[in-house]
Design an enzyme around this catalytic site. Structure first.
Site, short mmCIF file in Angstrom:
data_model
loop_
_atom_site.label_atom_id
_atom_site.label_comp_id
_atom_site.label_asym_id
_atom_site.label_seq_id
_atom_site.Cartn_x
_atom_site.Cartn_y
_atom_site.Cartn_z
N GLY A 155 0.57 9.40 -36.02
CA GLY A 155 1.23 8.86 -34.83
C GLY A 155 0.44 7.70 -34.30
O GLY A 155 -0.46 7.19 -34.98
N CYS A 156 0.76 7.30 -33.10
CA CYS A 156 0.10 6.13 -32.53
C CYS A 156 -1.35 6.45 -32.21
O CYS A 156 -2.27 5.78 -32.61
CB CYS A 156 0.85 5.70 -31.30
SG CYS A 156 0.01 4.42 -30.39
N GLN A 157 -1.56 7.50 -31.45
CA GLN A 157 -2.92 7.81 -31.03
C GLN A 157 -3.35 9.20 -31.47
O GLN A 157 -4.52 9.55 -31.37
CB GLN A 157 -3.05 7.69 -29.51
CG GLN A 157 -2.88 6.26 -29.02
CD GLN A 157 -3.60 6.03 -27.71
OE1 GLN A 157 -4.51 6.76 -27.34
NE2 GLN A 157 -3.21 4.99 -27.01
N SER A 158 -2.42 10.02 -31.89
CA SER A 158 -2.81 11.37 -32.27
C SER A 158 -2.34 11.65 -33.70
O SER A 158 -1.50 10.95 -34.24
CB SER A 158 -2.23 12.39 -31.31
OG SER A 158 -0.81 12.35 -31.35
N THR A 216 6.24 6.13 -27.58
CA THR A 216 5.55 6.34 -28.86
C THR A 216 5.50 7.82 -29.17
O THR A 216 5.63 8.25 -30.30
CB THR A 216 4.11 5.80 -28.81
OG1 THR A 216 3.54 6.17 -27.57
CG2 THR A 216 4.09 4.30 -28.95
#
Ligand SMILES: Cc1ncc(COP(=O)(O)O)c(C=O)c1O
Ligand SMILES: Cc1ncc(COP(=O)(O)O)c(C=O)c1O
Lengths: 404, 151, 404, 151
Positions: D63-66, D129
């Site tokens: 994912g974007c940040q995780s 996101t």
């Protein structure tokens, strides 16, 4: 019903201003066009309601700003009929977009290759290719211009060969208003395996552009010539032409992963958008294109056409006056009066409140070719009126008398 | 239009300052910018054209959009200027300077206060690039005078 | 009298907005800062009164626009204490400025040379140098960071050698708020004959910069981080460092004469300003710098300092909370809570109306070095208040409880 | 805080649609976003962690940040899912899906209407996101079901 410029003039506060005690007649639209209130208000509203840095942000404003920015990309893709918004790259202007393409093509060009430009090009569509030729050892060739300011298509065909790797050509000449049938040039260039970049700086505000119909590989323009602010522009890049090319500017946004040893680059269009882009510029540009499309670009263009033809007809009887470019012109009308310096003519008519451009219009080689150092150029936008054409004509006649 | 010739002159101006004053007096006769411009343009037309073979790169002062050629000669302790431009307005402006400085001694030229041009009111109607060219021009004319000063 | 942020908040309309039903607390200022009305009005007034394309124009508006644009350059030169306005080059942002320098240095770097950056750099100050190293065969070396988020000056001295051709270093770390004593780095680098580029993106809004005192060769920043719009930035280039370097982008404005065979390039700063620049962006940037300087940058900075220190002190008792960076920080406060993902923390406090940034802050290598994938970063501007710090602290505590 | 366990359930839900409805009923008990988020977070905490050795790149959905890991197995004609994430909120979101799809037949999973997630009201509170990641996740779970469908 023909388009009525009076219906939109109050959207442009600057048009009400005075120059030297005379009402301003702004006929330097090919240099930069004035902005309607709705575009200025879009920028303002962005800062009053949305402003945040885009992408990668978790928080509400950042998401809102990202959504607005990507929606602008979608709208612009729609106006150009791009196959995907991923083909729309935000740049800082036409010049930036051309340099981007000229740089990423470095590795695709070798010393035996040829780069083709036309004799009508703006310095911004000459110098980057000269620099590319210098970097790679390739040869720069020039499609010649005929006496009437149109390009020599036959000579172009003769210049084409399997060595031709890129054709860079304008869709409308900024110096003379010459419209170029770029679609014919594109298909001929593609037939020998060449890529094509179209400089749409002077066409985008005057005709509907369909990049899929043109089948251009790259097409560039500046926001400030289509009722949007300066500092923003578009590079359209066909996915298949762009996807295997290397990045240009490095930085935030354009990468996926960075280690000190190496970086992997992001997908299109982000690979070519390093750093924080001109966020509100992109949003304002989409709004400007919406505005123009809502006005009806074809009827605006027909109106501009009428202004140019009227101006040309009314100036025709000035002694010694010579027009440049073909009889059918787009956006601009360029001329000189025998024995009178264009600079003097421009200075005097500016005193009468009429703003035109004089000089080489960033086309020195073209001016050399036609044996002059410059011309007087009047260029038109949606808001110009028949009365303004009359003022131009009177100003030119009076100035010519003073200088005779 | 009132032409400067119609103005009665009591005594012929001789010094640079007198000539400057005469010019200012003449320009003050004109009310609007059109007449002032016409006056300058006419001065330009009257200035003797410089022979083409003298229009060489070393005599060229390059402006933004127009070109100016400046030449000078020295005789009997006085400097004589010749100048030309492809722009008539620019040429008229040079003519103002030539009229004021031509035939003066190098010392007088070097000491001349050229700010009289600000009092003509012409500068307000000039593009800054043109106004810059004027300053450049005055500077060049003094340069030439320096070259003769030692002789 | 200490600076009172309440006295300026009504100049920022966006600060009155709500997020998820809560008053917005904007603490993502290191990503981009909000714009005061006076700056927005400057852009608007430019379009209502002045807009025209600059340079080369004879007519009144064009002269007026040119004068405004050049006056902006003069103001900016003044604020940075540049030796001459010719040292101020308008770019589209920090990333653009760094890429410009990295590209024009290509011919000055050879395979045996070394380029030095620090472990604190933003991707925009890493990737262009990686690309330069790839182009030239030179080696990229990295000044290591210590556990407290400061740089290892001793290690830096050991890395320096006559092979060092360029040092690119940030004045303040955007990830941790670490202030870097760049003056010491510059003089040490100059002693081995290296050029130095300072990334002032994070310092320019928080401290007075004197380029002559620093003796930097190049210094870059973005308008959008100093209360001006996006799409505009500055490259300061010392005349002696810049004058013999080649051009980068080709096009209008940057040339003197163009023939098809070759072009001669214009003087500084124009040689590096190809095409129509972001005219109103430059004017707005000068206004923003005037505004900040009128407020009193040192007292604004002292106020921000107090906010950071108060936030740090109030958060210190949250179980498992770790701060990054040294105890003296500029602009930003970066932290993590053990066992809690920064993304989750950011998401929850955004729900409470507090906008912070989470993630790697475009500093992946730095995050790797400190063994994390990212942090939560709160960053401060002139308009932030003590009450907002309190809201941040409460939000973090509540979120930590929910996620515990 | 009212925990879902306290809600009396009359009959055990069996089909995907029934399980979706049960979830929606539970979420509707909560008035404000804090409680809903807390509910999702708690679901995440309760979801059995995936053994570290299963957290391999081929099971990763970036994912974007995780990061999210998804695994599945097939037994008795039913699909069993295991999932994990470094973000607790993301993990809670996956737990919603797992609860609904786990133990169903490949055919039922493929035909399941996953738009129930839009009715949870959670998406409005999610960064786009994250919302995208949810859609990606649902897609991946169906992909796994396709692989088993032929067996
Ligand atoms: C230290 C630093 N350098 C460079 C940049 C890149 O600035 P921009 O995205 O405006 O080009 C930033 C902004 O995030 C930054 O903080
Ligand atoms: C045909 C053409 N190409 C390129 C340009 C350069 O555009 P910009 O200065 O916005 O980069 C212009 C603008 O003058 C133009 O008319």
């Amino acid at each position: 019903m023909p388009f009525d410029p009076h219906s939109i003039r109050d959207q442009f506060p600057i048009l009400a201003s005075e120059v030297n005690g005379q009402p301003l007649v702004y006929l330097d639209n090919a240099a930069t066009v004035q902005k309607p209130r709705v575009v200025l208000e879009t920028s303002l509203a962005y800062y009053e309601e949305t402003n945040a840095n885009i992408h990668r942000g978790t928080h509400h404003l950042s998401q809102k700003a990202t959504a607005a920015h990507e929606a602008a990309r979608d709208r612009i893709a729609h106006h150009l009929n791009a196959a995907s918004p991923d083909e729309i790259i935000f740049t800082s202007g036409t010049t930036d977009g051309i340099n981007l393409v000229a740089n990423i093509l470095t590795g695709s060009i070798s010393a035996e290759d040829e780069i083709l430009i036309s004799a009508l090009e703006h310095h911004s569509n000459i110098v980057p290719w000269q620099m590319l030729a210098q970097r790679t050892g390739a040869t720069l060739r020039v499609i010649p211009v005929l006496e009437d300011g149109t390009l020599d298509f036959g000579a172009f065909q003769d210049l084409l060969s399997p060595k031709t790797k890129l054709l860079a050509i304008t869709q409308v000449s900024n110096a003379f208003g010459t419209p170029v049938p770029v679609k014919d040039y594109i298909s001929a260039a593609h037939a020998v395996g060449s890529l094509v970049l179209v400089d749409a700086a002077q066409s985008v505000a005057h005709k509907v552009i369909d990049v899929q119909d043109l089948d251009a590989d790259f097409l560039v323009f500046s926001g400030h010539k289509i009722y949007a602010p300066t500092g923003i522009g578009i590079l359209y890049g066909k996915t298949s032409s762009l996807e295997n090319l290397p990045p240009w500017r490095g930085g935030g946004e354009m990468i996926k992963e960075v280690t000190y040893e190496s970086s992997t680059y992001n997908e299109l269009p982000f690979r070519y958008e390093a750093g924080t882009p001109n966020i509100e510029g992109g949003i304002a540009l989409a709004k400007a294109m919406d505005w123009l499309s809502d006005l009806g670009l074809p009827s605006v263009a027909a109106h501009e056409q009428l202004l140019i033809e009227t101006a040309a007809a009314s100036l025709a009887d000035v002694e010694g006056l010579r027009f440049y470019g073909p009889s059918h012109r787009q956006g601009s009308l360029s001329f000189n009066i025998a024995g009178i310096h264009h600079y003097d003519l421009g200075t005097l008519i500016d005193q009468m409140g009429v703003a035109v451009r004089t000089g080489h219009h960033c086309c020195q080689p073209l001016m050399n070719r036609l044996g002059t150092t410059g011309t007087v150029r009047a260029s038109f936008a949606a808001y110009n009126t028949m009365e303004e054409v009359e003022k131009l004509v009177n100003a030119v006649k009076k100035a010519a008398m003073m200088l005779a | 239009m009132l032409s400067p010739a119609q103005k009665p002159t009591l005594s012929l101006p001789v010094t640079i300052a007198e000539k400057q004053q005469q010019l200012l007096d003449e320009l003050n006769l004109f009310q609007d910018w059109t007449e002032r411009y016409q006056y300058v343009i006419d001065l330009g037309k009257k200035l003797a054209p410089m022979p083409e073979d003298l229009q060489t790169p070393d005599r060229l002062i390059k402006g933004c959009q127009s070109q100016v050629w400046l030449d000078s000669s020295f005789a009997d302790g006085k400097v004589n200027y010749a100048a030309d431009s492809d722009s008539l307005i620019t040429k008229g402006m040079i003519a103002l300077f030539v009229r004021v400085l031509d035939g003066q001694t190098p010392d007088d030229i070097l000491q001349a206060d050229m700010s009289f041009i600000d009092q003509t009111g012409l500068k307000e109607h000039l593009a800054p690039t043109r106004a810059n060219a004027l300053t450049l021009m005055a500077g060049q004319m003094k340069q030439h005078a320096i070259a003769f000063a030692g002789k």
